[in-house]
Design a protein around this motif. Structure first.
Motif, PDB file in Angstrom:
ATOM      1  N   ILE A 188       0.809  -1.215   0.000  1.00  0.00           N
ATOM      2  CA  ILE A 188       0.000   0.000   0.000  1.00  0.00           C
ATOM      3  C   ILE A 188       0.844   1.269   0.000  1.00  0.00           C
ATOM      4  O   ILE A 188       0.387   2.328  -0.433  1.00  0.00           O
ATOM      5  CB  ILE A 188      -0.969   0.023   1.200  1.00  0.00           C
ATOM      6  N   ALA A 189       2.092   1.175   0.460  1.00  0.00           N
ATOM      7  CA  ALA A 189       2.965   2.351   0.481  1.00  0.00           C
ATOM      8  C   ALA A 189       4.413   1.897   0.608  1.00  0.00           C
ATOM      9  O   ALA A 189       4.691   0.832   1.175  1.00  0.00           O
ATOM     10  CB  ALA A 189       2.602   3.290   1.631  1.00  0.00           C
ATOM     11  N   THR A 190       5.317   2.699   0.066  1.00  0.00           N
ATOM     12  CA  THR A 190       6.754   2.429   0.184  1.00  0.00           C
ATOM     13  C   THR A 190       7.456   3.706   0.628  1.00  0.00           C
ATOM     14  O   THR A 190       6.913   4.808   0.515  1.00  0.00           O
ATOM     15  CB  THR A 190       7.348   1.967  -1.160  1.00  0.00           C
ATOM     16  N   ALA A 191       8.669   3.545   1.111  1.00  0.00           N
ATOM     17  CA  ALA A 191       9.440   4.710   1.547  1.00  0.00           C
ATOM     18  C   ALA A 191      10.921   4.458   1.377  1.00  0.00           C
ATOM     19  O   ALA A 191      11.382   3.312   1.430  1.00  0.00           O
ATOM     20  CB  ALA A 191       9.139   5.046   3.012  1.00  0.00           C
ATOM     21  N   SER A 192      11.646   5.528   1.154  1.00  0.00           N
ATOM     22  CA  SER A 192      13.102   5.503   1.226  1.00  0.00           C
ATOM     23  C   SER A 192      13.508   6.610   2.188  1.00  0.00           C
ATOM     24  O   SER A 192      12.825   7.628   2.305  1.00  0.00           O
ATOM     25  CB  SER A 192      13.735   5.739  -0.155  1.00  0.00           C
ATOM     26  N   ALA A 193      14.604   6.396   2.887  1.00  0.00           N
ATOM     27  CA  ALA A 193      15.019   7.359   3.908  1.00  0.00           C
ATOM     28  C   ALA A 193      16.532   7.411   4.015  1.00  0.00           C
ATOM     29  O   ALA A 193      17.230   6.454   3.679  1.00  0.00           O
ATOM     30  CB  ALA A 193      14.416   6.992   5.271  1.00  0.00           C
ATOM     31  N   THR A 194      17.000   8.542   4.490  1.00  0.00           N
ATOM     32  CA  THR A 194      18.409   8.736   4.814  1.00  0.00           C
ATOM     33  C   THR A 194      18.497   9.082   6.290  1.00  0.00           C
ATOM     34  O   THR A 194      17.724   9.920   6.783  1.00  0.00           O
ATOM     35  CB  THR A 194      19.024   9.875   3.981  1.00  0.00           C
ATOM     36  N   ALA A 195      19.392   8.436   6.992  1.00  0.00           N
ATOM     37  CA  ALA A 195      19.526   8.668   8.428  1.00  0.00           C
ATOM     38  C   ALA A 195      20.997   8.732   8.817  1.00  0.00           C
ATOM     39  O   ALA A 195      21.858   8.201   8.110  1.00  0.00           O
ATOM     40  CB  ALA A 195      18.820   7.570   9.223  1.00  0.00           C
ATOM     41  N   ARG A 196      21.255   9.385   9.939  1.00  0.00           N
ATOM     42  CA  ARG A 196      22.600   9.452  10.491  1.00  0.00           C
ATOM     43  C   ARG A 196      22.630   8.717  11.821  1.00  0.00           C
ATOM     44  O   ARG A 196      21.704   8.828  12.623  1.00  0.00           O
ATOM     45  CB  ARG A 196      23.038  10.900  10.699  1.00  0.00           C
ATOM     46  N   VAL A 197      23.702   7.989  12.061  1.00  0.00           N
ATOM     47  CA  VAL A 197      23.923   7.365  13.356  1.00  0.00           C
ATOM     48  C   VAL A 197      24.576   8.398  14.260  1.00  0.00           C
ATOM     49  O   VAL A 197      25.590   9.012  13.894  1.00  0.00           O
ATOM     50  CB  VAL A 197      24.829   6.118  13.219  1.00  0.00           C
ATOM     51  N   ILE A 198      23.975   8.614  15.425  1.00  0.00           N
ATOM     52  CA  ILE A 198      24.442   9.650  16.344  1.00  0.00           C
ATOM     53  C   ILE A 198      24.620   9.041  17.742  1.00  0.00           C
ATOM     54  O   ILE A 198      24.063   7.981  18.046  1.00  0.00           O
ATOM     55  CB  ILE A 198      23.468  10.827  16.421  1.00  0.00           C
ATOM     56  N   PRO A 199      25.390   9.707  18.611  1.00  0.00           N
ATOM     57  CA  PRO A 199      25.476   9.253  19.985  1.00  0.00           C
ATOM     58  C   PRO A 199      24.117   9.366  20.673  1.00  0.00           C
ATOM     59  O   PRO A 199      23.353  10.311  20.429  1.00  0.00           O
ATOM     60  CB  PRO A 199      26.481  10.213  20.634  1.00  0.00           C
ATOM     61  N   LEU A 200      23.781   8.419  21.509  1.00  0.00           N
ATOM     62  CA  LEU A 200      22.496   8.415  22.189  1.00  0.00           C
ATOM     63  C   LEU A 200      22.284   9.684  23.004  1.00  0.00           C
ATOM     64  O   LEU A 200      21.163  10.210  23.057  1.00  0.00           O
ATOM     65  CB  LEU A 200      22.404   7.172  23.086  1.00  0.00           C
ATOM     66  N   ASP A 201      23.347  10.207  23.602  1.00  0.00           N
ATOM     67  CA  ASP A 201      23.182  11.384  24.452  1.00  0.00           C
ATOM     68  C   ASP A 201      22.916  12.664  23.644  1.00  0.00           C
ATOM     69  O   ASP A 201      22.663  13.718  24.230  1.00  0.00           O
ATOM     70  CB  ASP A 201      24.394  11.573  25.375  1.00  0.00           C
ATOM     71  N   GLN A 202      22.948  12.572  22.318  1.00  0.00           N
ATOM     72  CA  GLN A 202      22.614  13.722  21.481  1.00  0.00           C
ATOM     73  C   GLN A 202      21.223  13.593  20.861  1.00  0.00           C
ATOM     74  O   GLN A 202      20.792  14.484  20.123  1.00  0.00           O
ATOM     75  CB  GLN A 202      23.650  13.879  20.368  1.00  0.00           C
ATOM     76  N   ALA A 203      20.525  12.512  21.140  1.00  0.00           N
ATOM     77  CA  ALA A 203      19.245  12.239  20.490  1.00  0.00           C
ATOM     78  C   ALA A 203      18.213  13.337  20.733  1.00  0.00           C
ATOM     79  O   ALA A 203      17.432  13.674  19.839  1.00  0.00           O
ATOM     80  CB  ALA A 203      18.708  10.895  20.939  1.00  0.00           C
ATOM     81  N   ALA A 204      18.209  13.913  21.917  1.00  0.00           N
ATOM     82  CA  ALA A 204      17.193  14.906  22.248  1.00  0.00           C
ATOM     83  C   ALA A 204      17.376  16.214  21.484  1.00  0.00           C
ATOM     84  O   ALA A 204      16.430  17.014  21.381  1.00  0.00           O
ATOM     85  CB  ALA A 204      17.197  15.188  23.759  1.00  0.00           C
ATOM     86  N   THR A 205      18.555  16.436  20.923  1.00  0.00           N
ATOM     87  CA  THR A 205      18.819  17.709  20.231  1.00  0.00           C
ATOM     88  C   THR A 205      18.852  17.559  18.722  1.00  0.00           C
ATOM     89  O   THR A 205      19.114  18.521  18.012  1.00  0.00           O
ATOM     90  CB  THR A 205      20.172  18.290  20.696  1.00  0.00           C
ATOM     91  N   GLN A 206      18.566  16.353  18.225  1.00  0.00           N
ATOM     92  CA  GLN A 206      18.597  16.093  16.786  1.00  0.00           C
ATOM     93  C   GLN A 206      17.179  15.996  16.235  1.00  0.00           C
ATOM     94  O   GLN A 206      16.234  15.736  16.977  1.00  0.00           O
ATOM     95  CB  GLN A 206      19.362  14.797  16.500  1.00  0.00           C
ATOM     96  N   PRO A 207      16.993  16.208  14.895  1.00  0.00           N
ATOM     97  CA  PRO A 207      15.650  16.140  14.298  1.00  0.00           C
ATOM     98  C   PRO A 207      15.012  14.769  14.508  1.00  0.00           C
ATOM     99  O   PRO A 207      15.702  13.763  14.547  1.00  0.00           O
ATOM    100  CB  PRO A 207      15.914  16.393  12.810  1.00  0.00           C
TER     101      PRO A 207
END
Length: 207
Positions: A188-207
């Motif tokens: 019913i739907a497909t997606a492609s995505a780009t992501a960056r691996v970041i430190p866990l302690d920076q997760a709250a400040t990233q998009p």
């Protein structure tokens, strides 16, 4: 985890229950006798573009981190995922693939009675992201930089199956793809995505 490094867990993770059971049969949430999948994990001769980083995936006895803590009941499932009725079905960390399920409720429908595309996009987001998260270390997280969704056909409320894959990873940059299928197996739907691996302690400040 079996001798091949393959995890067979299924999710009844809501409320932090973290129930363990065999992987579902044909992605429908019904475990086979003995808890093994109805299809083999690998097909001989098939080339896979994704290779897990050294030290990740192969030979790991137990895994921790945001994804695994939620799946195994050590942490509550995120509210957004719970809203979508997220259910973990199966993962192959060697090949960077995951299978999950969602519940499209009557609260998700548009005036035509179909699940609104925005909810399908959110389900795809929660499919491709976990595909990458499952391969990461306990001190890592992922930040989605781009998500492109193609809506192929309408879907009525009900069970929706998501399949995600890490297509390629180059250092901290990962390319992901995912699909959603209805209860009859139609995409019913497909997606492609780009992501960056970041430190866990920076997760709250990233998009």
């Amino acid at each position: 985890m079996d001798k091949t490094g393959h995890f067979d867990l299924c999710a009844d993770v809501f409320g932090g229950l973290g129930r363990r059971c065999g992987a579902s049969e044909a992605g429908r949430g019904h475990p086979r006798k003995g808890g093994r999948r109805s299809r083999p994990r690998r097909t001989a001769g098939v080339s896979v573009a994704y290779e897990p980083p050294v030290g990740e995936g192969v030979g790991m006895v137990a895994r921790t981190g945001p994804f695994w803590d939620g799946v195994e009941g050590r942490a509550p499932i995120p509210p957004a995922a719970a809203t979508l009725g997220f259910e973990f079905i199966d993962v192959d960390i060697d090949n960077g693939t995951i299978e999950v399920a969602f519940t499209g409720t009557e609260d998700f429908v548009n005036p035509a009675g179909n699940v609104l595309g925005a909810f399908l996009a959110a389900m795809l987001y929660d499919t491709v992201g976990p595909a990458l998260l499952a391969t990461l270390g306990p001190d890592q997280f992922q930040s989605t930089a781009e998500l492109k969704v193609n809506f192929l056909r309408p879907v009525r409320p009900g069970r929706i199956i998501g399949k995600g894959r890490v297509v390629h990873r180059n250092g901290d940059l990962a390319f992901l793809e995912g699909t959603l299928a209805d209860s009859e197996g139609a995409t019913i739907a497909t997606a492609s995505a780009t992501a960056r691996v970041i430190p866990l302690d920076q997760a709250a400040t990233q998009p």
